[in-house]
Write a protein that holds these residues in place. Structure first.
Motif, PDB file in Angstrom:
ATOM      1  N   VAL A 143       8.644  31.920  23.170  1.00 41.05           N
ATOM      2  CA  VAL A 143       8.681  31.408  21.804  1.00 41.05           C
ATOM      3  C   VAL A 143       8.018  30.032  21.753  1.00 41.05           C
ATOM      4  O   VAL A 143       7.187  29.760  20.875  1.00 41.05           O
ATOM      5  N   LEU A 144       8.369  29.165  22.694  1.00 38.88           N
ATOM      6  CA  LEU A 144       7.751  27.833  22.730  1.00 38.88           C
ATOM      7  C   LEU A 144       6.240  27.930  22.914  1.00 38.88           C
ATOM      8  O   LEU A 144       5.481  27.236  22.244  1.00 38.88           O
ATOM      9  N   LYS A 145       5.826  28.806  23.807  1.00 37.93           N
ATOM     10  CA  LYS A 145       4.391  28.997  24.040  1.00 37.93           C
ATOM     11  C   LYS A 145       3.700  29.437  22.746  1.00 37.93           C
ATOM     12  O   LYS A 145       2.646  28.910  22.388  1.00 37.93           O
ATOM     13  N   SER A 146       4.295  30.385  22.050  1.00 37.02           N
ATOM     14  CA  SER A 146       3.696  30.877  20.803  1.00 37.02           C
ATOM     15  C   SER A 146       3.550  29.763  19.775  1.00 37.02           C
ATOM     16  O   SER A 146       2.494  29.596  19.165  1.00 37.02           O
ATOM     17  N   VAL A 147       4.618  29.005  19.587  1.00 37.63           N
ATOM     18  CA  VAL A 147       4.588  27.938  18.584  1.00 37.63           C
ATOM     19  C   VAL A 147       3.616  26.841  18.994  1.00 37.63           C
ATOM     20  O   VAL A 147       2.786  26.397  18.187  1.00 37.63           O
ATOM     21  N   ILE A 148       3.678  26.402  20.236  1.00 40.05           N
ATOM     22  CA  ILE A 148       2.828  25.290  20.674  1.00 40.05           C
ATOM     23  C   ILE A 148       1.361  25.710  20.720  1.00 40.05           C
ATOM     24  O   ILE A 148       0.489  24.959  20.275  1.00 40.05           O
ATOM     25  N   HIS A 149       1.076  26.918  21.195  1.00 37.84           N
ATOM     26  CA  HIS A 149      -0.314  27.383  21.190  1.00 37.84           C
ATOM     27  C   HIS A 149      -0.845  27.475  19.762  1.00 37.84           C
ATOM     28  O   HIS A 149      -1.994  27.130  19.502  1.00 37.84           O
ATOM     29  N   ASN A 150      -0.006  27.925  18.834  1.00 36.90           N
ATOM     30  CA  ASN A 150      -0.419  28.003  17.439  1.00 36.90           C
ATOM     31  C   ASN A 150      -0.686  26.609  16.880  1.00 36.90           C
ATOM     32  O   ASN A 150      -1.646  26.398  16.136  1.00 36.90           O
ATOM     33  N   LEU A 151       0.152  25.655  17.217  1.00 38.69           N
ATOM     34  CA  LEU A 151      -0.070  24.273  16.762  1.00 38.69           C
ATOM     35  C   LEU A 151      -1.394  23.732  17.288  1.00 38.69           C
ATOM     36  O   LEU A 151      -2.155  23.097  16.549  1.00 38.69           O
ATOM     37  N   VAL A 152      -1.667  23.983  18.552  1.00 35.59           N
ATOM     38  CA  VAL A 152      -2.919  23.501  19.138  1.00 35.59           C
ATOM     39  C   VAL A 152      -4.106  24.207  18.478  1.00 35.59           C
ATOM     40  O   VAL A 152      -5.112  23.580  18.140  1.00 35.59           O
ATOM     41  N   TYR A 153      -3.982  25.520  18.268  1.00 39.38           N
ATOM     42  CA  TYR A 153      -5.038  26.265  17.577  1.00 39.38           C
ATOM     43  C   TYR A 153      -5.315  25.654  16.199  1.00 39.38           C
ATOM     44  O   TYR A 153      -6.466  25.400  15.834  1.00 39.38           O
ATOM     45  N   ARG A 154      -4.256  25.408  15.444  1.00 39.19           N
ATOM     46  CA  ARG A 154      -4.418  24.840  14.100  1.00 39.19           C
ATOM     47  C   ARG A 154      -4.998  23.433  14.163  1.00 39.19           C
ATOM     48  O   ARG A 154      -5.785  23.037  13.300  1.00 39.19           O
ATOM     49  N   MET A 155      -4.599  22.667  15.154  1.00 42.01           N
ATOM     50  CA  MET A 155      -5.149  21.319  15.308  1.00 42.01           C
ATOM     51  C   MET A 155      -6.675  21.388  15.458  1.00 42.01           C
ATOM     52  O   MET A 155      -7.404  20.647  14.803  1.00 42.01           O
ATOM     53  N   PHE A 156      -7.133  22.311  16.303  1.00 47.17           N
ATOM     54  CA  PHE A 156      -8.583  22.455  16.498  1.00 47.17           C
ATOM     55  C   PHE A 156      -9.261  23.067  15.273  1.00 47.17           C
ATOM     56  O   PHE A 156     -10.297  22.594  14.824  1.00 47.17           O
ATOM     57  N   SER A 157      -8.683  24.136  14.728  1.00 44.47           N
ATOM     58  CA  SER A 157      -9.358  24.850  13.639  1.00 44.47           C
ATOM     59  C   SER A 157      -9.347  24.071  12.324  1.00 44.47           C
ATOM     60  O   SER A 157     -10.264  24.208  11.524  1.00 44.47           O
ATOM     61  N   GLU A 158      -8.317  23.267  12.106  1.00 41.51           N
ATOM     62  CA  GLU A 158      -8.213  22.509  10.865  1.00 41.51           C
ATOM     63  C   GLU A 158      -8.589  21.039  11.043  1.00 41.51           C
ATOM     64  O   GLU A 158      -8.422  20.247  10.116  1.00 41.51           O
ATOM     65  N   ASN A 159      -9.060  20.710  12.235  1.00 39.12           N
ATOM     66  CA  ASN A 159      -9.491  19.338  12.553  1.00 39.12           C
ATOM     67  C   ASN A 159      -8.423  18.291  12.229  1.00 39.12           C
ATOM     68  O   ASN A 159      -8.695  17.283  11.593  1.00 39.12           O
ATOM     69  N   TRP A 160      -7.210  18.555  12.692  1.00 39.59           N
ATOM     70  CA  TRP A 160      -6.131  17.601  12.470  1.00 39.59           C
ATOM     71  C   TRP A 160      -6.382  16.326  13.252  1.00 39.59           C
ATOM     72  O   TRP A 160      -6.910  16.371  14.369  1.00 39.59           O
TER      73      TRP A 160
END
Length: 189
Positions: free
Chosen positions: A143-160
Motif C-alpha cells: 500500500v505504501l509503495k502504491s501511494v508513494i510511487h503514485n505521488l512521485v509519478y504525479r510530481m513528475f507528470s504535473e511538474n510539482w
C-alpha cells in the motif's frame, strides 16, 4: 542482468559501458532509448553491446537495479530506526533529495512516466533486488509503495515543486496512517 562478459571487463571499461547506458537512460525514456546511441558513445560495434547485455531492456533493468537500490533501502533503514510515522515523514525529504535534487533526476522521471505493464511484468523478477524479499508480500509495504510511487509519478507528470510534493505527500500519508474512516469523519466537521 549483464552477461558474464560484462563482468569480465576491466573496471575502467565496465564503468565506461555502465556510464554510457546510464547516460542513455538519463537522456531518453526507455521507449526512446537506442542501442545505437550507446555503441556510438562507446565507439564499439553493435555486436559488442550484445556480448554484455541480452538487449536494451536488459541494460535498462541493470541500470535501474543499480540506481534504485539505495532509494528503497533508505526507507527500510528508516523503519529500523524510527516508528512508521516518523520514518514516513523523514522519507519524503530523502525522496526529494535523491530523486529531484540529484543527477539521476531524469532517470527517475523517465522511469515513472514511461513505465508500462510489460516493463513491470518483466521487471518483477529483477525488481526483487531493490526490495527485501520479506517486504514483497507485506500488505503494508504494498500500500505504501502504491501511494508513494503514485505521488512521485504525479510530481513528475504535473511538474510539482517541492512544496506541492510535501503538502500532497503529508495529506495522503496522513490518510493512510490515521485511516480512511477517521479522515472522512474529520472532513465532514
Amino acid at each position: 542482468m549483464p552477461k558474464s562478459t560484462y563482468f569480465s571487463l576491466s573496471d575502467e571499461k565496465r564503468k565506461r559501458v555502465y556510464d554510457a547506458c546510464l547516460l542513455e537512460f538519463q537522456t531518453h525514456s526507455f521507449h526512446e532509448a537506442k542501442i545505437m546511441h550507446i555503441v556510438k558513445a562507446l565507439d564499439i560495434p553493435r555486436g559488442s553491446f550484445y556480448q554484455y547485455f541480452e538487449d536494451l531492456k536488459d541494460s535498462y533493468y541493470y541500470i535501474l537495479s543499480q540506481e534504485t537500490v539505495e532509494i528503497h533501502d533508505l526507507f527500510f533503514n528508516l523503519l529500523k530506526e524510527y516508528p512508521l510515522e516518523v520514518a514516513l515523514d523523514k522519507y519524503k525529504y530523502l525522496l526529494l533529495e535523491n530523486l529531484v535534487n540529484s543527477p539521476q533526476y531524469n532517470l527517475y522521471k523517465y522511469r515513472f512516466l514511461d513505465w508500462t505493464y510489460e516493463l513491470e511484468r518483466d521487471w518483477k523478477p529483477k525488481g526483487e533486488v531493490t526490495v527485501p524479499a520479506r517486504e514483497l508480500d507485506n500488505p503494508i509495504s504494498q500500500v505504501l509503495k502504491s501511494v508513494i510511487h503514485n505521488l512521485v509519478y504525479r510530481m513528475f507528470s504535473e511538474n510539482w515543486n517541492e512544496q506541492k510534493f510535501i503538502e500532497t505527500y503529508d495529506k495522503e500519508i496522513k490518510l493512510l496512517t490515521e485511516g480512511l474512516l477517521n479522515y472522512v469523519t474529520e472532513s465532514k466537521k
